[in-house]
Design an enzyme around this catalytic site. Structure first.
Site, mmCIF file in Angstrom:
data_model
loop_
_atom_site.group_PDB
_atom_site.id
_atom_site.type_symbol
_atom_site.label_atom_id
_atom_site.label_comp_id
_atom_site.label_asym_id
_atom_site.label_seq_id
_atom_site.Cartn_x
_atom_site.Cartn_y
_atom_site.Cartn_z
ATOM 1 C CG ASP A 1 -1.877 1.094 1.312
ATOM 2 O OD1 ASP A 1 -2.806 1.067 0.502
ATOM 3 O OD2 ASP A 1 -1.725 2.000 2.160
ATOM 4 C CD GLU B 1 -2.287 2.553 -3.525
ATOM 5 O OE1 GLU B 1 -3.350 3.108 -3.779
ATOM 6 O OE2 GLU B 1 -1.737 2.606 -2.417
HETATM 7 C C1 NOJ Z 1 -4.393 3.120 -0.640
HETATM 8 C C2 NOJ Z 1 -5.570 2.235 -0.395
HETATM 9 O O1 NOJ Z 1 -5.899 1.563 -1.580
HETATM 10 C C3 NOJ Z 1 -6.679 3.129 0.109
HETATM 11 O O2 NOJ Z 1 -7.910 2.454 0.169
HETATM 12 C C4 NOJ Z 1 -6.275 3.672 1.454
HETATM 13 O O3 NOJ Z 1 -7.244 4.589 1.900
HETATM 14 C C5 NOJ Z 1 -4.913 4.389 1.366
HETATM 15 N N1 NOJ Z 1 -3.943 3.672 0.607
HETATM 16 C C6 NOJ Z 1 -4.336 4.586 2.734
HETATM 17 O O4 NOJ Z 1 -3.868 3.374 3.250
#
Ligand code: NOJ
Ligand code: CA
Length: 579
Positions: free
Chosen positions: A239, A301
């Protein structure tokens, strides 16, 4: 992370398994078909179909209106029949659920609302029986403010965990250390009255950022990955990897014209995003992953604004993230042949020569059924987008329910919003509840997701777009996905090269997939008009009667009687093998 489909144009720019349990050389076909043997040198994740599950919304096994792990286990046969090879499970760790699991208070357990560690072990074991791997979501940038690490850290300036987070004095009385803004609205600094210092949070105030410059933090986080790999997970989706580090001098970010949906000035995250040190962490993490047998995988991500930058996430020696997520499709809201052709070509030839990963939707994006749909031909368009990402050279990542044509159900009133950004940013930003609604299993009450009213409500279209109804319809989106996934397991669609053809066509995206096993042509009509598509093949003439149709959608009105062409119905696809 999220491009809020035009509601917010550019929020965050960079957020952001073959274990020894599985034989490395076998790729698994959906039920009823023969397994396909992969190149033994290929890691499993290159040819796997990944499927993202938001556990809260997939299936509720205990009737509390919230999805859970046992609900997922109960539906593994469905995923196996669909052709899924690996599940990316969004966070199910203990959490106060401010950001629905992305605020973790214990990295080595399961939140009781989702089940127990025993339920998790059962999920892994049952998935393994069906040759499905599990990839965990690993939230490395921040913890919950209720995590014992942060509770200790905020307790005093001299606590041993103080330096595990980012604490600074204010510029002056009641002034945060600098102008950095949280991606979820307002200052990224919160004053903690206990010690009179500010802590930094890229996301919600309840999500304090870890200090990755502290070696104890690194060790603790790498130990977390070992905990889950020892339990058999096949890898991690990382993430928000871009924002692990912040400029030590806390320089102010440049301000851009205008304001965002939260009423804050637009800002370039120059000094708190994508700092060079991220790559050191990724290399170290990759070494930890690689110390386990079975080609465990890191998905990142990693949303950046250009190919060169994204490509760096693979690592200079392909020694960082194996599958950085390319958000270009997720950010494209127009069904444009020219745009898709350009994006695919750029990514297929990325400078690192890393293996591409493609996806359209996730739990932070408006579902692509809505983004590309014209409200009349949405089902046909869903087959168009499915064909595109399931026939490219690369790994496809699905979002639960896209195989049904699930659409968003955005809240109509601010009182109904769960996702905090929807409350902070209403009405410009309605939050992400709309793309997180319950999986649509049947036409019965609550879409067959639960026996009581679920935490979110499915859109009305669940009555026609659900698993039970679509399984019985030969032409459904679901059955189209199943056929496509079967097809992509065969060569050359599985690992052949990608060669675009007819590259000036404004309506049809077309390409060849070429390999030792032959050539397949994919032609996708992204327009609402019938097209007479004349394939321009390198070095030879196309002959319709000599080609073999593998899969097509739509029915052209005019007869298909030109041997040098293929007639494509509006929003339709044609996949054939060439002699
Ligand atoms: C990316 C995640 O996909 C999202 O859902 C989240 O709110 C943020 N990172 C913070 O962790
Ligand atoms: Ca439940």
């Amino acid at each position: 992370m999220r491009q809020f489909n035009g509601r917010l144009t550019s929020l965050l720019i960079s957020l952001t398994l073959g274990s020894s349990l599985f034989p490395a050389v076998t790729c698994f076909a959906a039920q009823g078909s023969a397994p396909v043997v992969a190149h033994s040198s290929d890691p499993w994740w290159k040819h796997a179909v990944f499927y993202e599950i938001y556990p809260r919304s997939f299936a509720d096994s205990n009737g509390d209106g919230i999805g859970d792990l046992n609900g997922i286990t109960a539906h593994l046969d469905y995923l196996h029949d669909l052709g899924v090879d690996a599940i990316w499970l969004t966070p199910c760790y203990p959490s106060p659920q401010i950001d629905f699991g992305y605020d973790i208070s214990d990295y080595c357990n399961i939140d009781p609302v989702y089940g127990t560690l025993a339920d998790f072990d059962k999920l892994i074991a049952e998935a393994k029986k069906r040759n499905i791997r599990i990839v965990m979501d690993f939230v490395i940038n921040h913890t919950s403010d209720k995590h014992p690490w942060f509770v200790a850290s905020r307790s005093s300036k001299t606590d041993p965990k103080r330096d595990w987070y980012v604490w600074r004095d204010g510029k002056e009385a009641n002034k945060p250390p600098n102008n950095w803004q949280s991606i979820f609205g307002h200052s990224a600094w919160d004053l903690d009255s206990r010690t009179g210092q500010y802590y930094y949070h890229f996301f919600y105030p309840q999500q304090p950022d870890l200090n990755w410059r502290n070696p104890e933090v690194r060790k603790a986080m790498f130990d977390v990955t070992r905990f889950w790999m020892d339990r058999g997970v096949a890898g991690f989706r990382l993430d928000a990897v871009g924002c692990l580090f912040e400029d030590q001098n806390l320089q102010d970010n440049p301000i851009k014209p205008g304001t965002n949906a939260f009423g804050d000035p637009n800002m370039e995250s120059k000094y708190n995003d994508r700092l060079e040190e991220v790559h050191d962490v990724l290399r170290e993490l990759r070494q930890v992953i690689d110390s386990y047998a079975g080609d465990r995988v890191l998905i990142g991500e990693t949303s950046t604004s250009n190919v060169k930058e994204l490509s760096r996430m693979y690592g200079a020696k392909l020694d960082e993230i194996q599958l950085p997520m390319n958000f270009f499709f997720a950010y494209l809201n127009k069904l444009s042949a020219a745009d898709f052709r350009r994006l695919i070509s750029e990514w297929d030839k990325n400078p690192a020569q890393g293996w591409p990963l493609y996806f359209f939707s996730n739990h932070d994006q408006v579902r692509h059924y809505v983004r590309y749909g014209d409200k009349t031909n949405n089902d046909a368009i869903a087959k168009v987008t499915a064909t595109l990402f399931l026939t490219l050279r690369g790994t496809p990542l699905m979002y639960y329910g896209e195989e049904l044509g699930m659409e968003n159900n955005d809240p109509k009133r601010v009182e109904d919003v769960y996702d905090p950004i929807g409350k902070i940013g209403w009405p410009k930003e309605k939050g992400r509840d709309g793309e997180r609604t319950p999986m649509q299993w049947t036409a019965a009450d609550f879409a067959g997701f639960s026996t009581i009213k679920p935490w979110l409500t499915a859109p009305a279209s669940f009555a026609s777009h659900n698993v039970t109804v679509e399984e019985a319809q030969p032409d459904s989106i679901l059955n189209f996905y199943k056929k496509l996934i079967q097809l992509r397991r065969t060569e050359p669609l599985r690992s052949g090269s990608y060669e675009p053809i007819n590259t000036s066509d404004q309506n049809v995206v077309a390409y060849l997939r070429k390999g030792d096993a032959g050539t397949v042509m994919v032609a996708i009509n992204m327009s609402g008009q019938e097209q007479l598509f004349k394939p321009d093949l390198p070095g030879k003439k196309f002959s319709a009667h000599e080609s073999r149709v593998l899969l097509r959608s739509g029915q052209p009105v005019k007869p298909d009687d030109n041997d040098d062409a293929v007639r494509l119905a509006p929003f339709s696809v044609h996949i054939c093998s060439l002699p």
